[in-house]
Design an enzyme around this catalytic site. Structure first.
Site, PDB file in Angstrom:
ATOM      1  N   VAL A  12      -2.141  11.308   2.594  1.00 47.70           N
ATOM      2  CA  VAL A  12      -1.475  12.310   3.446  1.00 47.70           C
ATOM      3  C   VAL A  12      -2.086  13.706   3.269  1.00 47.70           C
ATOM      4  O   VAL A  12      -2.794  13.968   2.304  1.00 47.70           O
ATOM      5  CB  VAL A  12       0.048  12.392   3.152  1.00 47.70           C
ATOM      6  CG1 VAL A  12       0.717  11.071   3.485  1.00 47.70           C
ATOM      7  CG2 VAL A  12       0.306  12.788   1.704  1.00 47.70           C
ATOM      8  N   CYS A  13      -1.772  14.589   4.244  1.00 47.37           N
ATOM      9  CA  CYS A  13      -2.154  15.995   4.151  1.00 47.37           C
ATOM     10  C   CYS A  13      -1.288  16.663   3.085  1.00 47.37           C
ATOM     11  O   CYS A  13      -0.108  16.347   2.998  1.00 47.37           O
ATOM     12  CB  CYS A  13      -1.914  16.707   5.487  1.00 47.37           C
ATOM     13  SG  CYS A  13      -2.905  16.049   6.839  1.00 47.37           S
ATOM     14  N   PRO A  14      -1.791  17.606   2.340  1.00 50.22           N
ATOM     15  CA  PRO A  14      -3.180  18.080   2.380  1.00 50.22           C
ATOM     16  C   PRO A  14      -4.097  17.421   1.352  1.00 50.22           C
ATOM     17  O   PRO A  14      -5.207  17.869   1.136  1.00 50.22           O
ATOM     18  CB  PRO A  14      -3.014  19.567   2.031  1.00 50.22           C
ATOM     19  CG  PRO A  14      -1.883  19.576   1.038  1.00 50.22           C
ATOM     20  CD  PRO A  14      -0.982  18.417   1.409  1.00 50.22           C
ATOM     21  N   ILE A  15      -3.586  16.330   0.715  1.00 48.18           N
ATOM     22  CA  ILE A  15      -4.400  15.685  -0.337  1.00 48.18           C
ATOM     23  C   ILE A  15      -5.715  15.180   0.248  1.00 48.18           C
ATOM     24  O   ILE A  15      -6.779  15.263  -0.375  1.00 48.18           O
ATOM     25  CB  ILE A  15      -3.624  14.514  -0.984  1.00 48.18           C
ATOM     26  CG1 ILE A  15      -2.253  14.992  -1.492  1.00 48.18           C
ATOM     27  CG2 ILE A  15      -4.428  13.885  -2.110  1.00 48.18           C
ATOM     28  CD1 ILE A  15      -2.300  16.112  -2.498  1.00 48.18           C
ATOM     29  N   ASN A  16      -5.669  14.655   1.498  1.00 49.31           N
ATOM     30  CA  ASN A  16      -6.892  14.126   2.117  1.00 49.31           C
ATOM     31  C   ASN A  16      -7.959  15.219   2.256  1.00 49.31           C
ATOM     32  O   ASN A  16      -9.145  14.983   2.006  1.00 49.31           O
ATOM     33  CB  ASN A  16      -6.588  13.454   3.463  1.00 49.31           C
ATOM     34  CG  ASN A  16      -5.655  14.283   4.332  1.00 49.31           C
ATOM     35  OD1 ASN A  16      -5.491  15.485   4.111  1.00 49.31           O
ATOM     36  ND2 ASN A  16      -5.059  13.653   5.331  1.00 49.31           N
TER      37      ASN A  16
END
Lengths: 74, 287
Positions: A12-16
């Site tokens: 998921v954002c913002p990990i990606n």
């Protein structure tokens, strides 16, 4: 495998984007990174964010239920 | 002590409660932002003059209830020393509300605090008018502050342009446009301006920057209200700059003062004369 690839499906954002950023930091300028992204927020945000940080998005294609994005390190 | 002039008190944000001699003191907070120290100061005043409670209003303000008539001068003096204004009541320009806007919202397209502050400086508490007059400023078509429920509401909007040389024909804009306003024709996106909801999602997600902000400004809605006979504001004009927005309100207020009956809201005036006639009246009057 000729290039670098990051499979961010299910991330998921913002990990990606954080993972994309860290990976791009390992690369030399001009090298290409293939990123696999989910539809929705990931594909709407990650390529744009990469561009905002000075990288170039060379292509963005749908492959079934995910996207394949090629980013060239700036 | 003279008899209490309730109408005079209400002008300045001091509202009579049902309990004898008790008043709720309304304090103007702009854009719903208040420094933590100022909030603490209000808390102290609530303990000193009220019953230790604060009330949050619909228009992003704060009221201190249960203030005795004998303390009204003292609390007003202290609020004044702290730099607060009282919240306007009655038939005048009310506190201007706004969402957080571009300073921190990822969706926002406009600087809501900047426009709200400019409108506040120019028009806050102007009156008496035929009736109350409310304005709200929101940063994108999501309209979180509900501008269409106000006499005049502003919605930040953008319209995309295409730099064909930068487009890599990925089609992402066509896929993600919430309004379905973009189709790929050949290798390039084609934008249906009539369908476009001006939310800028295509520009924000474009991976190469081929889509850019071609036009931007405020969409202006007029005639919205709530109460017993609610109605949404009608689109008056589009892509207005900050400066023109402030001037436009001057013209709207002049027309409202001149043509509306007593206790007639702007929306009722527009309903009575028709939107096109109202627009003509706006165009024909000076700010």
């Amino acid at each position: 495998m000729s290039g670098h690839e990051l499979d961010l499906r299910g991330i998921v954002c913002p990990i990606n984007f954080v993972k994309t950023k860290l990976k791009l930091e390992e690369l030399a300028s001009g090298e290409e990174l293939v990123v696999l992204l989910d539809p929705g927020e990931p594909i709407e945000n990650v390529p744009r964010s990469a561009r905002d940080e000075g990288h170039k998005v060379l292509s963005l294609e749908r492959e079934g239920d995910y996207y394949r994005v090629v980013v060239k390190k700036g | 002590m003279n008899a209490i002039d309730y109408a005079a008190l209400k002008q300045g944000g001091i509202i009579k409660q049902k309990q004898p001699d008790l008043f709720s003191v309304r304090i103007r907070i702009l854009v719903g932002n208040i420094a933590a120290d100022d909030l603490a100061a209000l808390a102290e005043l609530a303990k000193k003059y009220g019953r230790g409670t604060l009330h949050l209003t619909m228009r992003q303000c704060i009221e201190i209830p249960y203030v005795h008539f004998d303390d009204l001068h003292a609390i007003q003096r202290e609020l004044n020393e702290l730099g607060f204004k009282l919240g306007a009541c009655g038939p005048r320009v009310r506190v201007i509300t706004a969402c957080q806007g571009r300073t921190l919202c990822p969706h926002a397209l406009g600087d809501t605090a900047k426009l709200a502050t400019a409108l506040d400086e120019q028009y806050y508490a102007r009156g008496p008018l035929p009736h109350k007059f409310k304005m709200a400023v929101t940063g994108c078509p999501n309209a979180c502050i509900k501008p269409q429920e106000n006499d005049v509401g502003f919605v930040a909007a953008v319209e995309p342009g295409l730099n064909e040389g930068e487009c890599i024909s990925c089609g992402l804009c066509a896929e993600i446009c919430p309004a379905g306003a973009i189709t790929m024709e050949g290798d390039l996106p084609v934008i249906d301006r009539a369908k476009c909801s001006r939310d800028g999602k295509c520009i924000q997600s474009c991976p190469t920057g081929a889509l850019y902000v071609d036009r931007q400004g405020w969409q202006v809605y007029a005639g919205g209200k709530f109460g017993r006979y609610p109605q949404l504001g009608m689109l008056l004009t589009e892509f207005v700059s900050d400066e023109d927005a402030v001037l436009l309100i001057g013209r709207v207020l002049n027309v409202y003062e001149e043509l509306a009956n007593q206790r007639e809201r702007l929306g009722d005036l527009i309903n009575r004369m028709g939107l096109e006639s109202f627009k003509e009246a706006i165009d024909g009057v000076r700010a």
